[in-house]
Design a protein around this motif. Structure first.
Motif, mmCIF file in Angstrom:
data_model
loop_
_atom_site.group_PDB
_atom_site.id
_atom_site.type_symbol
_atom_site.label_atom_id
_atom_site.label_comp_id
_atom_site.label_asym_id
_atom_site.label_seq_id
_atom_site.Cartn_x
_atom_site.Cartn_y
_atom_site.Cartn_z
ATOM 1 N N PHE A 103 -18.389 -16.584 13.505
ATOM 2 C CA PHE A 103 -17.692 -17.840 13.831
ATOM 3 C C PHE A 103 -18.183 -18.924 12.898
ATOM 4 O O PHE A 103 -19.368 -18.967 12.540
ATOM 5 C CB PHE A 103 -18.029 -18.290 15.259
ATOM 6 C CG PHE A 103 -17.108 -17.780 16.326
ATOM 7 C CD1 PHE A 103 -16.090 -18.576 16.837
ATOM 8 C CD2 PHE A 103 -17.257 -16.504 16.833
ATOM 9 C CE1 PHE A 103 -15.243 -18.108 17.833
ATOM 10 C CE2 PHE A 103 -16.422 -16.023 17.830
ATOM 11 C CZ PHE A 103 -15.416 -16.833 18.340
ATOM 12 N N VAL A 128 -19.884 -18.749 22.393
ATOM 13 C CA VAL A 128 -20.030 -17.628 21.472
ATOM 14 C C VAL A 128 -21.327 -16.895 21.787
ATOM 15 O O VAL A 128 -22.373 -17.531 21.973
ATOM 16 C CB VAL A 128 -20.033 -18.140 20.012
ATOM 17 C CG1 VAL A 128 -20.315 -17.000 19.038
ATOM 18 C CG2 VAL A 128 -18.706 -18.822 19.683
ATOM 19 N N ASN A 163 -12.728 -17.600 13.540
ATOM 20 C CA ASN A 163 -13.549 -16.454 13.931
ATOM 21 C C ASN A 163 -12.980 -15.154 13.395
ATOM 22 O O ASN A 163 -11.779 -15.003 13.195
ATOM 23 C CB ASN A 163 -13.801 -16.387 15.442
ATOM 24 C CG ASN A 163 -12.603 -16.062 16.279
ATOM 25 O OD1 ASN A 163 -11.824 -16.955 16.585
ATOM 26 N ND2 ASN A 163 -12.463 -14.810 16.677
ATOM 27 N N HIS A 195 -16.793 -13.739 22.647
ATOM 28 C CA HIS A 195 -16.739 -15.148 23.038
ATOM 29 C C HIS A 195 -15.987 -15.247 24.351
ATOM 30 O O HIS A 195 -15.314 -14.302 24.790
ATOM 31 C CB HIS A 195 -16.093 -16.005 21.951
ATOM 32 C CG HIS A 195 -14.775 -15.497 21.442
ATOM 33 N ND1 HIS A 195 -14.656 -14.379 20.640
ATOM 34 C CD2 HIS A 195 -13.500 -15.942 21.622
ATOM 35 C CE1 HIS A 195 -13.387 -14.169 20.347
ATOM 36 N NE2 HIS A 195 -12.661 -15.099 20.948
#
Length: 353
Positions: free
Chosen positions: A75, A246, A265, A283
């Motif tokens: 991410f 996350v 991401n 996530h």
């Protein structure tokens, strides 16, 4: 794929607006799946990397910041990304207006599990599953042959034109990011795009997410833990209300949105193509008792009918192919049947050694 949902669909927003004081049991997650709020400040204060794309594009040394973010986090937030800030704000506003429409107006766009396109409130078709505390609108954007603006909301005024404009700008960003990811892996700039099927054949879908106020946010999630099944995802976050978390080892890091940034991401298909060098990371989304929250996700995906496996240039004697090839339409179908399920899907493709 089944043609209808296993149970009647309940709008979570409408449920929230009744003023209930407890979360109905169908939304209460098992204890091990409930939100985690880190108490260790040194870990809780971590955040995903922020990458200034003006220091990456055309500057080979900037590729290392992208590679590090993809290897370590999966991410990152991007600034100076080329998407109009005014357009981003107008998109947030238009979708917020849509979700504030009367329920009967939104239900004109009710979706089914066959395509997911339209207005909905659940993912997966497992009967009696624990549901997420959210509503959404899902639509197809690419390839243009499957784009159907007549299925998009007609209210508020000009929302369809906004979707077209936003989709065009963000897919251009996706094209540049895929090129950047390719170069950061030491590949030719167009290598990953060719592996995804070519920019004229890739897919893109948009999901507008609405997370209503929740009376007991510690018992449920707006979106259960999962990794994204596609190539890359571009998220337009709610800058006023945090919610995206996350996974970082044993911790869940709540993302602090940077003004005018987009969140990128890595999806499962890029993890597969990179032979595990880049990671698609779990996530989830938490909700809160005081404010509604909205976000938009554009999913940039491979052409659906070609096998996706590790890029041959990244397979070596010391690093053999980690994943069995699979077509994206097959992969996505499994996700749509089961709903969000951590990393189980991509891990099921690991080759036996």
């Amino acid at each position: 794929m089944v043609a209808s949902w296993p149970e009647p669909i309940v709008s979570v927003q409408a449920l929230s607006q009744t003023g209930i004081s407890t979360v109905p049991n169908r939304y209460v997650k098992p204890a091990h799946q409930r939100p985690v709020y880190n108490s260790n400040q040194s870990d809780a204060d971590m955040d995903i990397p922020v990458v200034d794309m003006s220091k990456v594009w055309g500057k080979p040394e900037g590729l290392m910041s992208v590679r590090g973010a993809c290897e370590e986090w999966g991410f990152f937030q991007v600034v100076n990304h080329g998407v109009s800030h005014d357009l981003m704000e107008r998109m947030r506003g238009a979708w917020r207006e849509f979700f504030e429409l009367p329920l009967e107006e939104k239900r004109k766009y009710a979706n089914s599990p066959e395509t997911y396109e339209g207005y909905g409130s659940r993912l997966g078709v497992v009967k009696d599953a624990k549901l997420d505390w959210s509503d959404y609108f899902f639509l197809n954007y690419l390839p243009s042959s499957i784009r159907s603006p007549s299925k998009w909301p007609s209210q508020p005024p000009k929302i369809r034109e906004l979707i077209e404009e936003y989709g065009e700008e963000v897919t251009k960003l996706c094209e540049r990011l895929v090129e950047t990811l390719s170069e950061s892996l030491g590949l030719k700039p167009n290598r990953l795009m060719k592996a995804l099927g070519g920019e004229d054949s890739v897919g893109a879908t948009l999901r507008a997410n609405f997370y209503p106020k929740c009376p007991q946010p510690q018992l449920t999630l707006g979106l259960s833990s999962h990794s994204d099944p596609g190539g890359i995802t571009i998220v337009l976050p709610d800058e006023k209300v945090a919610g995206l978390q996350v996974r970082r080892g044993d911790y869940w890091v709540t993302v602090k949105s940077v003004p005018n940034a987009l969140i990128v991401n890595i999806g499962d298909q890029v993890q597969i193509l990179s032979n595990g060098i880049y990671k698609s990371v779990e996530h989830q989304v938490i909700v809160n008792s005081g404010m509604d929250r909205i976000s938009l996700a554009l999913f940039y995906n491979p052409r659906s009918d070609i096998p996706i496996g590790p890029v041959k240039e990244l397979i070596t004697e010391n690093q053999p192919a980690l994943y069995k090839p699979i077509r994206f339409d097959e992969y996505r179908l499994l996700i749509r049947q089961k709903g969000p399920c951590g990393k189980n899907q991509v891990d099921s493709l690991l080759s036996s050694r």
